[in-house]
Scaffold this motif. Structure first.
Motif, PDB file in Angstrom:
ATOM      1  N   PRO A 319       0.517  -1.099  -0.427  1.00 66.08           N
ATOM      2  CA  PRO A 319      -0.345  -0.002  -0.302  1.00 66.08           C
ATOM      3  C   PRO A 319       0.846   1.110  -0.182  1.00 66.08           C
ATOM      4  CG  PRO A 319       0.176  -0.648   2.416  1.00 66.08           C
ATOM      5  CD  PRO A 319       0.601  -1.655   1.154  1.00 66.08           C
ATOM      6  N   ARG A 320       0.147   2.510  -0.437  1.00 67.43           N
ATOM      7  CA  ARG A 320       0.721   3.387  -0.828  1.00 67.43           C
ATOM      8  C   ARG A 320       1.682   4.343   0.280  1.00 67.43           C
ATOM      9  NH1 ARG A 320       2.326   2.068  -5.647  1.00 67.43           N
ATOM     10  NH2 ARG A 320       0.830   3.121  -7.447  1.00 67.43           N
ATOM     11  N   ASP A 321       0.979   3.893   1.156  1.00 62.30           N
ATOM     12  CA  ASP A 321       1.183   4.605   2.958  1.00 62.30           C
ATOM     13  C   ASP A 321       2.150   4.138   3.404  1.00 62.30           C
ATOM     14  OD1 ASP A 321      -0.272   2.706   3.728  1.00 62.30           O
ATOM     15  OD2 ASP A 321      -0.778   3.508   5.248  1.00 62.30           O
ATOM     16  N   ARG A 322       2.354   2.825   3.072  1.00 59.49           N
ATOM     17  CA  ARG A 322       3.441   2.173   3.659  1.00 59.49           C
ATOM     18  C   ARG A 322       4.313   2.474   2.951  1.00 59.49           C
ATOM     19  NH1 ARG A 322       2.996  -0.810   7.996  1.00 59.49           N
ATOM     20  NH2 ARG A 322       0.883  -0.958   8.736  1.00 59.49           N
ATOM     21  N   LEU A 323       4.604   2.217   1.176  1.00 55.45           N
ATOM     22  CA  LEU A 323       5.599   2.455   0.782  1.00 55.45           C
ATOM     23  C   LEU A 323       6.222   3.827   0.779  1.00 55.45           C
ATOM     24  CD1 LEU A 323       7.533   1.654  -2.138  1.00 55.45           C
ATOM     25  CD2 LEU A 323       5.313   2.212  -3.482  1.00 55.45           C
ATOM     26  N   PHE A 324       5.168   4.799   1.255  1.00 57.84           N
ATOM     27  CA  PHE A 324       5.751   6.542   1.078  1.00 57.84           C
ATOM     28  C   PHE A 324       5.399   7.067   2.705  1.00 57.84           C
ATOM     29  CE2 PHE A 324       5.112   5.371  -3.086  1.00 57.84           C
ATOM     30  CZ  PHE A 324       6.414   6.775  -3.988  1.00 57.84           C
ATOM     31  N   PRO A 325       5.930   6.407   3.633  1.00 54.01           N
ATOM     32  CA  PRO A 325       5.824   6.172   5.010  1.00 54.01           C
ATOM     33  C   PRO A 325       6.041   8.221   5.103  1.00 54.01           C
ATOM     34  CG  PRO A 325       7.544   5.216   4.630  1.00 54.01           C
ATOM     35  CD  PRO A 325       7.544   5.503   3.020  1.00 54.01           C
ATOM     36  N   GLY A 326       5.363   8.515   6.293  1.00 53.76           N
ATOM     37  CA  GLY A 326       5.137  10.174   6.521  1.00 53.76           C
ATOM     38  C   GLY A 326       5.823  11.213   5.751  1.00 53.76           C
ATOM     39  N   PRO A 327       6.748  11.862   6.059  1.00 54.82           N
ATOM     40  CA  PRO A 327       6.668  12.796   4.993  1.00 54.82           C
ATOM     41  C   PRO A 327       7.661  12.555   3.154  1.00 54.82           C
ATOM     42  CG  PRO A 327       8.585  12.814   6.274  1.00 54.82           C
ATOM     43  CD  PRO A 327       8.122  11.393   6.624  1.00 54.82           C
ATOM     44  N   ALA A 328       7.325  11.108   3.343  1.00 55.85           N
ATOM     45  CA  ALA A 328       7.751  10.462   2.010  1.00 55.85           C
ATOM     46  C   ALA A 328       6.346  11.107   0.890  1.00 55.85           C
ATOM     47  CB  ALA A 328       8.258   9.885   1.992  1.00 55.85           C
ATOM     48  N   ALA A 329       5.135  10.864   1.161  1.00 59.20           N
ATOM     49  CA  ALA A 329       3.968  11.049   0.693  1.00 59.20           C
ATOM     50  C   ALA A 329       3.766  12.011   0.301  1.00 59.20           C
ATOM     51  CB  ALA A 329       2.392  10.263   1.673  1.00 59.20           C
ATOM     52  N   ALA A 330       4.351  13.154   1.307  1.00 61.88           N
ATOM     53  CA  ALA A 330       4.187  14.594   1.305  1.00 61.88           C
ATOM     54  C   ALA A 330       5.429  14.621  -0.320  1.00 61.88           C
ATOM     55  CB  ALA A 330       4.144  15.787   2.015  1.00 61.88           C
ATOM     56  N   ARG A 331       6.018  14.493   0.068  1.00 65.62           N
ATOM     57  CA  ARG A 331       7.935  15.070  -1.112  1.00 65.62           C
ATOM     58  C   ARG A 331       7.978  14.113  -2.108  1.00 65.62           C
ATOM     59  NH1 ARG A 331       9.961  16.993  -3.755  1.00 65.62           N
ATOM     60  NH2 ARG A 331      12.550  18.128  -3.657  1.00 65.62           N
ATOM     61  N   ALA A 332       7.239  12.847  -2.487  1.00 63.50           N
ATOM     62  CA  ALA A 332       7.192  12.141  -3.666  1.00 63.50           C
ATOM     63  C   ALA A 332       5.968  11.464  -4.490  1.00 63.50           C
ATOM     64  CB  ALA A 332       8.094  11.081  -3.150  1.00 63.50           C
ATOM     65  N   LEU A 333       4.565  11.812  -4.316  1.00 63.43           N
ATOM     66  CA  LEU A 333       4.061  11.344  -4.755  1.00 63.43           C
ATOM     67  C   LEU A 333       3.475  12.466  -5.367  1.00 63.43           C
ATOM     68  CD1 LEU A 333       1.776   9.524  -2.173  1.00 63.43           C
ATOM     69  CD2 LEU A 333       2.668   8.194  -4.148  1.00 63.43           C
ATOM     70  N   SER A 334       2.127  12.763  -6.470  1.00 65.97           N
ATOM     71  CA  SER A 334       1.659  13.829  -7.213  1.00 65.97           C
ATOM     72  C   SER A 334       0.648  14.059  -6.006  1.00 65.97           C
ATOM     73  CB  SER A 334       1.475  13.926  -8.088  1.00 65.97           C
ATOM     74  OG  SER A 334      -0.215  12.343  -8.133  1.00 65.97           O
ATOM     75  N   ARG A 335      -0.225  15.119  -6.499  1.00 63.63           N
ATOM     76  CA  ARG A 335      -1.418  16.183  -5.784  1.00 63.63           C
ATOM     77  C   ARG A 335      -2.491  14.965  -5.416  1.00 63.63           C
ATOM     78  NH1 ARG A 335      -1.050  22.034  -7.520  1.00 63.63           N
ATOM     79  NH2 ARG A 335       0.572  22.893  -6.502  1.00 63.63           N
TER      80      ARG A 335
END
Length: 411
Positions: A319-335
């Protein structure tokens, strides 16, 4: 995260998320030393393990393959695009351009041609009717089978299609980057999915299309049921445990259709359910060795890698919330939550930063922005990873900087 609350997670095989990232990294060839890439068949092995390399931008596809090879070069990847033992460039998952192993093209076309078709994004008056789409695909197949080995440009193919079907195929109805495209081009992806076309060698700055049968004598798509079962098994081997919804998102298919497919494959014993810390995913029935080890026996995931944008690992893992944990979601995912828009720093199987490479001739500046301080051991691993990229790109002077990446998406 997809969670099936109807499944009893107190019984049956279990995995920890640590184990999941370990097995995914290993199966993508992103841990340990890989054999040096040289032969086209070896390049094809790497791409098969990824379930295809996203190749809308070829330089990113080359870096994706390079991250999984031991001392390979861009020349190795390009050489693999010739001959029956290497790669084919065509439209793959989600209708996007991919590099696929030539030997697997029967499976891919058999599976992709079996996907349910939707109404499409074009207005009703602009889209192809089912009958028109059939005519265009047939015209594409005939034109490319009759073409020379270097194939046809899109303009040449368009002339052949319009000549075989009628002026309606050439109506300019598709909004494009700098104008309008003809109606027939809506059938390019369906034609590729049915095995009527793939990309040929570039002719100057223009892409060409060729018949897969010219690359692979005797080629034909595999039967749909066989192909779909094989594709699900390969996807789950590389990205599992995963859910039908995650498979549908990766493939670009309707979620209800994928759920029905998984139910069928589970019922016939091809798939099995598995618990991952309270959430339920699926694996191939025979893929149980690592699943049965238990969390206490999990090998540590210590790899540090730099992956280009739209790398298959980042796009396919959930799942995306585990692949992009914490600040990674805001920094490395699109809007919109889309993965793959940024090159990422991967540590222990999850996103831990972003990076950007600016190249000038045989010199390059590499900026890496970790989202947490790097230990001395990880800094040494980063230096090694930067050197690998420099070697792969044949850069003689690569300067590594730890700092803020100011470049935007796809830069």
């Amino acid at each position: 995260m997809d969670i099936d609350t109807d499944i009893d997670t107190t019984a049956g095989p279990h995995l920890s998320w640590r184990q999941v990232w370990t097995r995914r990294m290993a199966r993508h060839g992103l841990t340990g030393a890989s054999p040096a890439t040289a032969e086209p068949s070896r390049v094809a092995d790497i791409v098969a393990a990824m379930c295809g390399a996203h190749a809308q931008v070829m330089s990113a596809a080359e870096l994706s393959i390079g991250a999984r090879s031991g001392g390979g070069t861009r020349a190795d990847v390009r050489a693999a695009l010739r001959g029956p033992d290497g790669l084919v460039k065509t439209f793959g998952p989600r209708g996007t351009v991919h590099l696929l192993p030539a030997r697997d093209l029967p499976m891919w076309t058999g599976a992709l041609s079996a996907l349910p078709s939707g109404p499409g994004a074009m207005p009703k008056g602009s889209r192809l009717t089912d009958e028109q789409a059939e005519q265009v695909v047939e015209a594409i197949a005939v034109a490319l089978e009759d073409a020379a080995d270097d194939g046809l440009t899109v303009e040449e193919l368009g002339d052949a299609v319009v000549g075989a079907t009628g002026p309606w195929a050439g109506d300019l109805v598709i909004p494009a980057f700098q104008g309008m495209w003809p109606r027939w081009r809506q059938a390019l992806v369906p034609a590729a999915r049915r095995g009527a076309l793939c990309f040929g060698p570039d002719r100057g700055r223009k892409a060409t299309y060729v018949s897969p049968r010219r690359r692979l004598p005797g080629f034909r798509p595999a039967p749909a049921d066989e192909a779909l079962g094989a594709l699900v098994e390969r996807y789950l081997y590389a990205y599992g445990p995963a859910t039908p919804r995650q498979f549908a998102q990766w493939l670009g298919a309707p979620a209800p259709w994928a759920a029905t497919l998984f139910d069928k494959l589970t019922a016939d014993g091809s798939l099995r359910q598995i618990d991952v810390e309270g959430s339920t995913g699926w694996l191939g029935a025979s893929d149980d060795g690592e699943a049965d080890q238990g969390p206490q026996r999990a090998a540590p995931a210590t790899a540090l890698r730099l992956l280009p944008y739209f790398d298959a690992y980042v796009v396919g893992c959930h799942p995306r919330d585990r692949l992009f944990p914490g600040p990674a979601a805001a920094r490395a995912l699109s809007r919109t939550g889309q993965a793959g828009n940024y090159p990422v720093l991967l540590i222990d199987g999850t996103v831990a930063g972003v990076w950007h490479l600016r190249r000038s001739g045989r010199k390059a500046d590499l900026t890496v922005e970790p989202l947490a301080p790097l230990s001395a051991a990880r800094r040494r691993a980063l230096d090694k990873e930067a050197a690998r990229i420099g070697t792969f790109l044949d850069v003689t002077d690569l300067r590594l900087t730890i700092g803020t990446v100011t470049a935007g998406q796809h830069a």
